[in-house]
Design a protein around this motif. Sequence first.
Motif, short mmCIF file in Angstrom:
data_model
loop_
_atom_site.label_atom_id
_atom_site.label_comp_id
_atom_site.label_asym_id
_atom_site.label_seq_id
_atom_site.Cartn_x
_atom_site.Cartn_y
_atom_site.Cartn_z
N LEU A 131 0.83 -1.20 0.00
CA LEU A 131 0.00 0.00 0.00
C LEU A 131 0.86 1.26 0.00
CD1 LEU A 131 -2.81 1.26 0.17
CD2 LEU A 131 -2.67 1.07 2.67
N PHE A 132 1.95 1.23 0.78
CA PHE A 132 2.86 2.38 0.81
C PHE A 132 3.50 2.59 -0.57
CE2 PHE A 132 7.24 3.90 1.22
CZ PHE A 132 7.02 5.14 1.80
N MET A 133 3.89 1.51 -1.24
CA MET A 133 4.49 1.63 -2.57
C MET A 133 3.50 2.21 -3.57
SD MET A 133 6.55 -2.02 -2.70
CE MET A 133 7.17 -1.74 -4.37
N ILE A 134 2.24 1.78 -3.50
CA ILE A 134 1.23 2.29 -4.42
C ILE A 134 0.99 3.78 -4.20
CG2 ILE A 134 -1.22 2.17 -5.04
CD1 ILE A 134 -1.11 -0.83 -4.54
N VAL A 135 0.90 4.20 -2.93
CA VAL A 135 0.67 5.61 -2.62
C VAL A 135 1.85 6.45 -3.09
CG1 VAL A 135 0.38 7.28 -0.76
CG2 VAL A 135 -0.89 5.13 -0.70
N ALA A 136 3.08 5.97 -2.85
CA ALA A 136 4.26 6.71 -3.27
C ALA A 136 4.31 6.85 -4.79
CB ALA A 136 5.52 6.01 -2.75
N MET A 137 4.01 5.78 -5.50
CA MET A 137 4.03 5.85 -6.96
C MET A 137 2.90 6.71 -7.50
SD MET A 137 5.29 2.09 -8.30
CE MET A 137 4.07 1.16 -7.37
N MET A 138 1.77 6.74 -6.80
CA MET A 138 0.68 7.61 -7.23
C MET A 138 1.09 9.08 -7.14
SD MET A 138 -1.90 5.95 -8.38
CE MET A 138 -3.17 7.19 -8.31
N PHE A 139 1.85 9.43 -6.11
CA PHE A 139 2.35 10.80 -6.00
C PHE A 139 3.28 11.14 -7.16
CE2 PHE A 139 1.09 10.71 -1.45
CZ PHE A 139 0.45 11.95 -1.39
N SER A 189 20.99 10.46 -20.93
CA SER A 189 20.80 9.56 -19.78
C SER A 189 19.97 10.25 -18.70
CB SER A 189 22.15 9.13 -19.22
OG SER A 189 22.84 10.22 -18.65
N VAL A 190 20.17 11.56 -18.51
CA VAL A 190 19.35 12.31 -17.54
C VAL A 190 17.90 12.38 -18.01
CG1 VAL A 190 19.02 14.55 -16.43
CG2 VAL A 190 21.32 13.65 -16.72
N ILE A 191 17.71 12.71 -19.29
CA ILE A 191 16.35 12.81 -19.83
C ILE A 191 15.64 11.46 -19.76
CG2 ILE A 191 14.99 13.32 -21.89
CD1 ILE A 191 17.21 15.28 -22.71
N THR A 192 16.34 10.40 -20.13
CA THR A 192 15.75 9.06 -20.11
C THR A 192 15.41 8.63 -18.68
OG1 THR A 192 17.05 8.48 -22.06
CG2 THR A 192 16.06 6.66 -20.82
N THR A 193 16.29 8.95 -17.74
CA THR A 193 16.00 8.63 -16.34
C THR A 193 14.74 9.32 -15.86
OG1 THR A 193 18.36 8.35 -15.90
CG2 THR A 193 16.93 8.68 -14.01
N LEU A 194 14.58 10.58 -16.23
CA LEU A 194 13.38 11.33 -15.85
C LEU A 194 12.13 10.70 -16.46
CD1 LEU A 194 11.74 13.72 -14.81
CD2 LEU A 194 12.58 15.08 -16.74
N VAL A 195 12.18 10.34 -17.74
CA VAL A 195 11.00 9.76 -18.41
C VAL A 195 10.67 8.39 -17.82
CG1 VAL A 195 10.14 8.90 -20.62
CG2 VAL A 195 11.39 11.05 -20.53
N VAL A 196 11.69 7.57 -17.58
CA VAL A 196 11.46 6.24 -17.00
C VAL A 196 10.92 6.37 -15.59
CG1 VAL A 196 12.60 4.13 -16.25
CG2 VAL A 196 13.18 5.13 -18.46
N TRP A 197 11.50 7.26 -14.80
CA TRP A 197 11.02 7.48 -13.42
C TRP A 197 9.56 7.89 -13.39
CZ3 TRP A 197 9.55 12.31 -11.31
CH2 TRP A 197 9.33 12.31 -9.93
N ALA A 198 9.15 8.74 -14.32
CA ALA A 198 7.76 9.20 -14.36
C ALA A 198 6.82 8.16 -14.94
CB ALA A 198 7.66 10.49 -15.17
N GLY A 199 7.33 7.23 -15.76
CA GLY A 199 6.46 6.24 -16.39
C GLY A 199 6.31 4.95 -15.63
N ILE A 200 7.22 4.69 -14.69
CA ILE A 200 7.17 3.43 -13.93
C ILE A 200 5.87 3.27 -13.13
CG2 ILE A 200 8.20 2.30 -11.91
CD1 ILE A 200 10.92 2.88 -13.08
N PRO A 201 5.35 4.30 -12.45
CA PRO A 201 4.14 4.08 -11.64
C PRO A 201 2.97 3.51 -12.43
CG PRO A 201 5.15 6.16 -11.06
CD PRO A 201 5.90 5.65 -12.24
#
Length: 324
Positions: A131-139, A189-201
């Motif tokens: 539940l904590f992981m879901i809430v964190a990813m929702m943010f 690599s910075v741009i890709t990290t940002l896009v991947v980080w935002a798309g994982i949730p």
Amino acid sequence: MPVVESTTRRTGGSTPHRAPGRATRPRRRQTSGLPWLLSLPALLLLAGILGYPLVRMVELSFQNMRLRELISGRPAPWVGLDNYTKVLSDTDFWAVVWRTVAFTVVAVIFTVVVGLGIALLMRRVARGVRLFMIVAMMFVWAMPQLVAAQAFRWITDSDFGVVNYVIDKLPGVDYQNHSWFVNPWQGWSVITTLVVWAGIPFIAITLNAGLTQVPKELVEAATVDGASPWQTLRSITLPILKPLLIIVTTLSVIWDFGLFTQNWVLRDGHPEPQYQTLATYSYTQAFGQSRYSLGSAISVITVLLMLGVMAFYIRQMFKIGEVD
């Protein structure tokens, strides 16, 4: 005949009689116009919001709209396919296309693989942790792209960025005042990290919901038969998740192919040629150089390039609907 008669006596009925040569046909579902009538307001709204700009963009791509026509309000002259000829014969355009495709492939692979790994991890942790992981990813998912890009811009700042500060503390490493965007490989690599980080949730939460549909009996039976976790994942989990994986992967391709906000903000609104994607390249040509028709032609070509992916996505949605 005796079997039929005995069955008839037990049920207390009579044997049904069918006319010879007449086969029973399934009833066809009667369609009414009520669903279309109820959908009409939404369809008209979508046609006005999406349809008109698309038609206007296609029309503009066959014209030569310049700043002079834009200010004076005079109709732009028609030039036919000249804009498309200029775009398709431009080597810079094809360099942008291949760069966009390469970025999309890398970003989608990392997003789906990491998202699937997190989804599998969520099925093995305690309920409270999940539940904590879901809430964190929702943010993370709810954070606007502009805010996330600005945060990454501060983190990787050459003078005050926390990334440089942490790396500089490593023995034998000098990252003080290091600029991540001088080298295109580091910048992407910075741009890709940002896009991947935002798309994982989105990927992780969606696949976590899909993993709840995997029968526990199949997994337990495979474990009893001596199957390893990798064999169970490959032979049981992934085939069941395949329709959902195709959907989330296709959506990720559509979203990442239209990359604009992340590299635009990280490059302070002036992306260098090595950081141009199709979306930023079209915007730069149209509004940065006042070549509105040329930018429209690039946008139309981008839409055409994405039609295959969109058609594949719609086809998969219909397939899932038929199965359901």
